[in-house]
Enzyme design. Structure first.
Site, PDB file in Angstrom:
ATOM      1  N   LYS A 186       0.850  -1.199   0.000  1.00  0.00           N
ATOM      2  CA  LYS A 186       0.000   0.000   0.000  1.00  0.00           C
ATOM      3  C   LYS A 186       0.883   1.246   0.000  1.00  0.00           C
ATOM      4  O   LYS A 186       1.468   1.619   1.014  1.00  0.00           O
ATOM      5  CB  LYS A 186      -0.931   0.053   1.208  1.00  0.00           C
ATOM      6  CG  LYS A 186      -2.019   1.109   0.965  1.00  0.00           C
ATOM      7  CD  LYS A 186      -2.615   1.732   2.197  1.00  0.00           C
ATOM      8  CE  LYS A 186      -1.805   2.801   2.842  1.00  0.00           C
ATOM      9  NZ  LYS A 186      -1.645   4.047   2.052  1.00  0.00           N
ATOM     10  N   GLU A 262       9.726   0.633  10.879  1.00  0.00           N
ATOM     11  CA  GLU A 262      10.785   1.629  10.712  1.00  0.00           C
ATOM     12  C   GLU A 262      10.100   2.978  10.921  1.00  0.00           C
ATOM     13  O   GLU A 262       9.348   3.429  10.063  1.00  0.00           O
ATOM     14  CB  GLU A 262      11.399   1.473   9.319  1.00  0.00           C
ATOM     15  CG  GLU A 262      12.813   1.993   9.239  1.00  0.00           C
ATOM     16  CD  GLU A 262      12.856   3.470   8.984  1.00  0.00           C
ATOM     17  OE1 GLU A 262      12.877   4.225   9.983  1.00  0.00           O
ATOM     18  OE2 GLU A 262      12.853   3.870   7.829  1.00  0.00           O
ATOM     19  N   CYS A 296      13.525  10.250   8.018  1.00  0.00           N
ATOM     20  CA  CYS A 296      13.383   9.688   9.357  1.00  0.00           C
ATOM     21  C   CYS A 296      14.691   9.792  10.139  1.00  0.00           C
ATOM     22  O   CYS A 296      14.680   9.994  11.338  1.00  0.00           O
ATOM     23  CB  CYS A 296      12.918   8.248   9.273  1.00  0.00           C
ATOM     24  SG  CYS A 296      13.934   7.240   8.187  1.00  0.00           S
ATOM     25  N   GLU A 395       9.483  15.200  16.227  1.00  0.00           N
ATOM     26  CA  GLU A 395       9.933  15.138  14.839  1.00  0.00           C
ATOM     27  C   GLU A 395       9.252  16.262  14.041  1.00  0.00           C
ATOM     28  O   GLU A 395       8.033  16.269  13.904  1.00  0.00           O
ATOM     29  CB  GLU A 395       9.569  13.766  14.269  1.00  0.00           C
ATOM     30  CG  GLU A 395      10.166  13.475  12.934  1.00  0.00           C
ATOM     31  CD  GLU A 395       9.961  12.011  12.524  1.00  0.00           C
ATOM     32  OE1 GLU A 395       8.821  11.533  12.564  1.00  0.00           O
ATOM     33  OE2 GLU A 395      10.966  11.368  12.157  1.00  0.00           O
TER      34      GLU A 395
HETATM   35  P1  NAI Z   1       1.714   7.994   8.576  1.00  0.00           P
HETATM   36  O1  NAI Z   1       2.497   7.114   9.452  1.00  0.00           O
HETATM   37  O2  NAI Z   1       0.311   8.299   8.934  1.00  0.00           O
HETATM   38  O3  NAI Z   1       1.689   7.357   7.077  1.00  0.00           O
HETATM   39  C1  NAI Z   1       2.593   6.399   6.584  1.00  0.00           C
HETATM   40  C2  NAI Z   1       1.820   5.291   5.899  1.00  0.00           C
HETATM   41  O4  NAI Z   1       0.968   4.655   6.851  1.00  0.00           O
HETATM   42  C3  NAI Z   1       0.904   5.747   4.768  1.00  0.00           C
HETATM   43  O5  NAI Z   1       0.908   4.799   3.734  1.00  0.00           O
HETATM   44  C4  NAI Z   1      -0.459   5.789   5.436  1.00  0.00           C
HETATM   45  O6  NAI Z   1      -1.512   5.630   4.534  1.00  0.00           O
HETATM   46  C5  NAI Z   1      -0.358   4.609   6.386  1.00  0.00           C
HETATM   47  N1  NAI Z   1      -1.285   4.657   7.520  1.00  0.00           N
HETATM   48  C6  NAI Z   1      -1.775   5.763   8.156  1.00  0.00           C
HETATM   49  N2  NAI Z   1      -2.621   5.402   9.127  1.00  0.00           N
HETATM   50  C7  NAI Z   1      -2.671   4.043   9.125  1.00  0.00           C
HETATM   51  C8  NAI Z   1      -3.384   3.075   9.897  1.00  0.00           C
HETATM   52  N3  NAI Z   1      -4.241   3.436  10.864  1.00  0.00           N
HETATM   53  N4  NAI Z   1      -3.182   1.768   9.630  1.00  0.00           N
HETATM   54  C9  NAI Z   1      -2.333   1.386   8.661  1.00  0.00           C
HETATM   55  N5  NAI Z   1      -1.655   2.258   7.877  1.00  0.00           N
HETATM   56  C10 NAI Z   1      -1.822   3.565   8.115  1.00  0.00           C
HETATM   57  O7  NAI Z   1       2.526   9.328   8.381  1.00  0.00           O
HETATM   58  P2  NAI Z   1       1.980  10.768   7.885  1.00  0.00           P
HETATM   59  O8  NAI Z   1       0.645  11.018   8.486  1.00  0.00           O
HETATM   60  O9  NAI Z   1       2.068  10.798   6.428  1.00  0.00           O
HETATM   61  O10 NAI Z   1       3.060  11.732   8.510  1.00  0.00           O
HETATM   62  C11 NAI Z   1       2.969  12.108   9.884  1.00  0.00           C
HETATM   63  C12 NAI Z   1       4.347  12.227  10.487  1.00  0.00           C
HETATM   64  O11 NAI Z   1       4.947  10.944  10.537  1.00  0.00           O
HETATM   65  C13 NAI Z   1       5.327  13.072   9.699  1.00  0.00           C
HETATM   66  O12 NAI Z   1       5.180  14.433   9.958  1.00  0.00           O
HETATM   67  C14 NAI Z   1       6.633  12.530  10.185  1.00  0.00           C
HETATM   68  O13 NAI Z   1       6.944  13.097  11.430  1.00  0.00           O
HETATM   69  C15 NAI Z   1       6.349  11.051  10.386  1.00  0.00           C
HETATM   70  N6  NAI Z   1       6.769  10.237   9.229  1.00  0.00           N
HETATM   71  C16 NAI Z   1       7.894   9.458   9.351  1.00  0.00           C
HETATM   72  C17 NAI Z   1       8.341   8.753   8.247  1.00  0.00           C
HETATM   73  C18 NAI Z   1       9.567   7.914   8.303  1.00  0.00           C
HETATM   74  O14 NAI Z   1      10.284   7.799   7.315  1.00  0.00           O
HETATM   75  N7  NAI Z   1       9.834   7.228   9.404  1.00  0.00           N
HETATM   76  C19 NAI Z   1       7.688   8.833   6.938  1.00  0.00           C
HETATM   77  C20 NAI Z   1       6.487   9.641   6.945  1.00  0.00           C
HETATM   78  C21 NAI Z   1       6.079  10.305   8.055  1.00  0.00           C
END
Ligand code: NAI
Ligand code: MG
Length: 491
Positions: A186, A262, A296, A395
């Site tokens: 996804k 991760e 990250c 973050e």
């Molecule tokens: P997120 O963690 O919500 O999204 C990442 C992925 O998880 C997307 O594909 C999203 O559709 C999916 N997702 C969201 N809610 C879910 C759920 N309940 N069950 C399963 N999958 C789910 O991250 P978001 O909202 O895009 O960004 C929020 C913050 O997260 C950012 O500001 C940043 O601080 C952090 N982040 C960290 C990342 C990393 O590389 N470790 C990458 C993206 C965001």
């Protein structure tokens, strides 16, 4: 320069779901829009997958894992060749894929090319591993014979974020398929377009039907359907710590599927007093601003020794002011940073900057919006940052550098470790003993000395504490995608 040419208006080739090597619409008939963050224009609409679509994808992926299926009976070396073929097709089409990534994500073309090449290397690396996954012959008494086998864990759900969309999808595919599993991927809702291209690439390479399935959609619907699915054996997730908690919980509430997480970070950089400022000032800033801060493992907490602190702050502010000219149209030459990925992230960063000012950090430069259109943030530097400020703990995921002062190395290590995260850390110093002592003392999945993100497909990556569970890359990264079976024979 790479000699590659970008395509300013790349055609969008795929917007449907990819299930069992076919392109299909979502069962629910819904779509969502993908936006270009540099212009705020809508690029196209994409099919919005949900639980029903995930169910279909899991059925296809499950069939692909059946014991007599083409995928399960294929020689490991052949499986490896398929991954390498995918890598070759990606290299052939790199100008197009990178251009589409620029439009969907906003990152500069040269950065997109670099990311995609990292994806290619990972596919090639694990392609090469396929025929080298070997168990052991076990020590047994006479009359018995025992051995171990590494077997694929089964159907793997992979949920990826928007900061490195194509690269992270390649990373997940390489691990999952390298270990012989099938995948339901996804991609992120903000940047779904390039991951979808992997469907056509899979067909062209000759990947059997059902091995790769791609469901675009939102987290709480399509993502949750994966993490709660009773017939998925493992979830591998990259994204926020908040969602990492939900995925771990969903595993516990359902079938105890294996989980690789991760997650987020607030990585510390310790700059010792012997560091060479002309080298470390630009390196420290780029390690924070890389990918517009949307990384990250970005080094966001910069601890600088008091002897060089004032000069470090001065030079960092001067550099950030110059860096403004390097932020802009991601297709333009000589641009190093683009816009933030979307309005939500953009506003979140401005809110963090506001909190930093209110809590008493000194804004040395930047702090605002850069252009009227597009989600561009000024390169920002805060000095006089205290460890309990929000900007020092959470973050930010934007181009915001936080500089703190320390007096002795024990204090710096304690403060660096006083975080709920532990993804990455670095030490910049010309003192070898200091480099080794600090590296061994930091609570972090990786430590870089006088460098940043200096690893590759063979260097394990992952977090201590709330930065995650498990590792990716190298042999250690492949292990969590397999079960170990022991066979004992009585002669
Ligand atoms: P997120 O963690 O919500 O999204 C990442 C992925 O998880 C997307 O594909 C999203 O559709 C999916 N997702 C969201 N809610 C879910 C759920 N309940 N069950 C399963 N999958 C789910 O991250 P978001 O909202 O895009 O960004 C929020 C913050 O997260 C950012 O500001 C940043 O601080 C952090 N982040 C960290 C990342 C990393 O590389 N470790 C990458 C993206 C965001
Ligand atoms: Mg979210």
């Amino acid at each position: 320069m790479s000699g590659l040419k970008s395509i300013k208006k790349p055609a969008v080739k795929r917007t449907q779901l990819f299930i069992n090597n076919e392109w299909v619409n979502a069962v629910g008939g819904k779509t969502f829009e993908s936006i270009n963050p540099a212009t705020e224009d809508v690029i196209c609409s994409v099919q919005e997958g949900g639980k029903a679509d995930v169910d279909l994808a899991v059925s296809a992926a499950r069939l692909a894992m059946k014991r007599n299926s083409p995928w399960r009976t294929m020689a490991p070396a052949e499986r490896g060749l398929l991954l390498m073929k995918m890598a070759d097709i990606i290299e052939r089409d790199i100008e197009y894929i990178a251009s589409l990534e620029v439009v969907d994500n906003g990152k500069p073309f040269t950065s997109a090319v670099g990311d995609i090449r990292a994806g290619i290397k990972c596919l090639t690396y694990y392609g090469g591993y396929c025929d080298k996954i070997e168990g052991k012959t076990l020590a047994m008494e006479n009359g018995k014979m025992g051995y171990t086998r590494y077997e694929p864990v089964g159907v793997v759900g992979a949920i990826t974020p928007w900061n490195f969309p194509f690269m992270l999808s390649c990373f997940k595919l390489a691990h999952v398929l390298g270990a012989g599993n099938s995948i339901v991927l996804k991609p992120p809702e903000q940047t779904p377009l390039t991951s979808l291209l992997l469907g056509d690439i899979a067909i062209e390479a000759g990947i059997p039907a059902g091995v790769i399935n791609i469901i675009t959609g939102f987290g709480p619907t399509a993502g949750a359907a994966i993490s709660e699915h009773p017939d998925i054996n493992k979830v591998t997730f990259t994204g926020s710590t908040e969602v990492g908690h939900l995925i771990q919980k969903a595993s516990g509430d359902t079938n105890l599927k294996r989980v690789t997480l991760e997650l987020g970070g607030k990585s510390a950089l310790i700059v010792g007093k012997s560091a060479d400022l002309s080298m470390v000032v630009p390196l420290a800033q780029d390690a924070c601003y890389v990918n517009m801060g949307q990384t990250c493992c970005a080094l966001t907490r910069t601890y600088v020794h008091e002897d060089i602190y004032d000069e470090f702050v001065k030079q960092s502010a001067e550099l950030a002011k110059k860096t403004r000219a390097k932020v802009g149209d991601p297709f333009a030459d000589d641009i190093r940073y683009g816009p933030q990925v979307d309005k939500i992230q953009f506003e979140k960063i401005l809110d963090f900057i506001d909190s930093g000012k209110k809590e008493g950090a000194k804004l040395e430069c930047g702090g605002g919006r850069l252009t009227e259109k597009g989600y561009f943030v000024e390169p920002t530097v805060f000095s006089n940052v205290k460890d309990d400020m929000r900007i020092a703990k959470e973050e930010i995921f934007g181009p915001v550098q936080q500089i703190m002062k320390f007096s002795n190395i024990e204090e710096a290590i304690d403060r660096a470790n006083d975080s709920e995260y532990g993804l990455a850390a670095a030490v910049f110093t010309n003192d070898l003993s200091e480099a080794l002592y600090v590296s061994n003392s930091l609570e972090s999945g990786q430590v870089w000395v006088n460098s940043f993100m200096s690893g590759g497909a063979n260097t394990p990556f992952g977090g201590y504490k709330k930065s995650g569970i498990g590792r990716e890359f190298g042999w250690d990264g492949l292990l969590p995608y397999m079960e170990i079976k022991t066979v004992v024979i009585k002669m």
